[in-house]
Design an enzyme around this catalytic site. Structure first.
Site, PDB file in Angstrom:
ATOM      1  N   ASP A  63      53.043   6.709  18.363  1.00  0.00           N
ATOM      2  CA  ASP A  63      52.664   5.907  17.187  1.00  0.00           C
ATOM      3  C   ASP A  63      51.158   5.834  17.013  1.00  0.00           C
ATOM      4  O   ASP A  63      50.647   5.926  15.895  1.00  0.00           O
ATOM      5  CB  ASP A  63      53.310   4.518  17.207  1.00  0.00           C
ATOM      6  CG  ASP A  63      52.973   3.666  18.413  1.00  0.00           C
ATOM      7  OD1 ASP A  63      52.478   4.207  19.426  1.00  0.00           O
ATOM      8  OD2 ASP A  63      53.223   2.443  18.352  1.00  0.00           O
ATOM      9  N   ASP A  83      55.921  -1.305  16.835  1.00  0.00           N
ATOM     10  CA  ASP A  83      56.627  -2.506  17.274  1.00  0.00           C
ATOM     11  C   ASP A  83      56.669  -3.567  16.177  1.00  0.00           C
ATOM     12  O   ASP A  83      57.699  -4.197  15.931  1.00  0.00           O
ATOM     13  CB  ASP A  83      55.955  -3.081  18.526  1.00  0.00           C
ATOM     14  CG  ASP A  83      55.976  -2.111  19.687  1.00  0.00           C
ATOM     15  OD1 ASP A  83      56.698  -1.099  19.606  1.00  0.00           O
ATOM     16  OD2 ASP A  83      55.264  -2.355  20.679  1.00  0.00           O
ATOM     17  N   HIS A 101      54.748   6.913  22.890  1.00  0.00           N
ATOM     18  CA  HIS A 101      53.298   7.150  22.877  1.00  0.00           C
ATOM     19  C   HIS A 101      52.903   8.098  21.742  1.00  0.00           C
ATOM     20  O   HIS A 101      51.927   8.838  21.846  1.00  0.00           O
ATOM     21  CB  HIS A 101      52.813   7.683  24.231  1.00  0.00           C
ATOM     22  CG  HIS A 101      52.837   6.641  25.311  1.00  0.00           C
ATOM     23  ND1 HIS A 101      51.833   5.718  25.479  1.00  0.00           N
ATOM     24  CD2 HIS A 101      53.762   6.363  26.266  1.00  0.00           C
ATOM     25  CE1 HIS A 101      52.135   4.916  26.502  1.00  0.00           C
ATOM     26  NE2 HIS A 101      53.301   5.287  26.991  1.00  0.00           N
TER      27      HIS A 101
END
Length: 392
Positions: free
Chosen positions: A46, A186, A44
């Site tokens: 990014d 991601d 948490h």
């Protein structure tokens, strides 16, 4: 107890080609792959312009297909857990008519990438999607599909963008077509993964640094809790908003610019809940930098301690863990040879990641399953390469 055998790319490719022949009556002309990922630490952070340390997995999405001349896109997925229907057809977007998200949900990731793809003209195409990345497990099945789609579109109509620009297109697809305001980690790792390395990503500057992760005495164990709580999708935007509110209250563009000492001094300016959320993010950014340094010098014990600190912060300050994940972490930490363990991904279910001695992996899997109330699935993965064009 053994780790689930992961289909190799050749097996996934064979399955995809077989499905394509059955569906479209011909051999596909093009094939690509893109991996899922596990985030070793930096959770948490990014979307707060922080640091993350993921690695690409040997779990991947394979997409095969061929261009067509009628301006239509015809898709089929064989992925377990994908919502129905598993096949659909739609026209390419035009200047007058954009693509819109809809059902099935799995196709929205493909549609979004098509909609925002920067090069033209795109031809229509037929394609089959096959994936070994578990859906909803926090291992980025969505980014894997987005990046596979982008890589496939590049073969149909080459682009001239940077890797960062490609990642941003895939991120925009997830924001707009899946309604998930994710950060860029991601998509970046699915594009840029390198075998035998984790990737330290600075989500503010988009600079990256390879961190060696190829010690044969070391293993990365991913444990899927096989639970997915409904809070996962609803609470993610809430956490992001809370972080942005704290940054604004402190006069900062993002929590990346905040030091723990500053946050402590400004405690009265923010809500108690907002303070805890920000304390996790600011601390996690610091932990990620320390963890990358520990991994570079081969200090696995220090890395493991930081993983445990990360999990406790995610559980207590960010409140995105759940009893099942906590149970898996505690069970792993009781095993000799385990350096550290933590939840990974968005939370509220999904997976844990454990760093351990390779020789301890069989015992760890047995012990975790014996002490877990549910049924866990295990994956042992090496750090893998990013997206590739495959030979047919």
């Amino acid at each position: 107890m053994a780790a689930l055998r992961q289909p190799q790319v050749a097996e996934l490719l064979a399955e995809a080609r077989r499905a394509f022949r059955e569906e479209f009556g011909a051999e596909p002309e093009l094939a690509v792959s893109a991996p899922g990922r596990v985030n070793l630490i930096g959770e948490h952070t990014d979307y707060n312009q922080g640091l993350v340390l993921p690695m690409a997995l040997e779990l991947m999405t394979v997409l095969v297909g061929s261009p067509r001349k009628d301006g239509l896109v015809s898709l089929l997925t064989t992925s377990e857990g994908a919502d129905e229907p598993q096949r659909l057809q739609f026209p390419l977007p035009t200047a007058q008519r954009s693509l819109e998200p809809g059902t099935p949900r799995w196709a929205n990731y493909v549609k979004g990438v098509i909609q925002y793809y920067p090069a033209a003209p795109l031809p229509g195409f037929s394609a089959v999607v096959v994936s070994s990345v578990p859906l909803g497990g926090g291992l980025s099945s969505s980014a894997s599909l987005e990046v596979a789609t982008y890589t496939f579109l590049q073969q149909l109509c080459p682009d001239s963008g940077t890797i960062a620009a490609r990642a941003q297109v895939c991120q925009q697809a997830e924001h707009s077509f899946a309604g998930m305001p994710c950060g860029i980690m991601d998509q970046f790792i699915s594009l840029m993964g390198q075998k035998g390395h984790a990737l330290l990503i600075d989500c503010r500057s988009l600079e990256t640094s390879l961190v060696p992760l190829s010690d044969p005495k070391l293993a990365v164990l991913i444990t899927n809790s096989n639970v997915r709580h409904s809070l996962a999708s609803s609470e993610y935007p809430v956490r992001r908003r809370q972080c942005e509110e704290v940054a604004r209250a402190l006069g900062k563009e993002s929590l990346r610019e905040v030091q723990l000492e500053e946050l402590e001094a400004a405690r009265d300016l923010v809500s108690k809940e907002g303070f805890r959320r920000a304390r996790h993010v600011v601390g996690e950014i610091r932990r990620t930098a320390q963890a990358a340094a520990a991994l570079r010098r081969g200090d696995y014990r220090a890395f493991g301690r930081l993983m445990v600190e990360s999990h406790r912060s995610l559980r207590d300050d960010y409140e995105v863990s759940c009893p099942e994940l906590d149970q898996l972490v505690e069970a792993a930490l009781a095993v000799p040879g385990v350096y550290g363990s933590r939840m990974t991904g968005g939370g509220f279910g999904g997976c844990t990641v454990t760093l351990l001695e390779a020789s301890a992996a069989p015992h760890a899997m047995r012990h975790i399953q014996e002490h877990y109330g549910g049924t866990a699935t295990f994956y042992l993965s090496q750090a893998a390469d990013g997206a590739k064009v495959l030979c047919l």
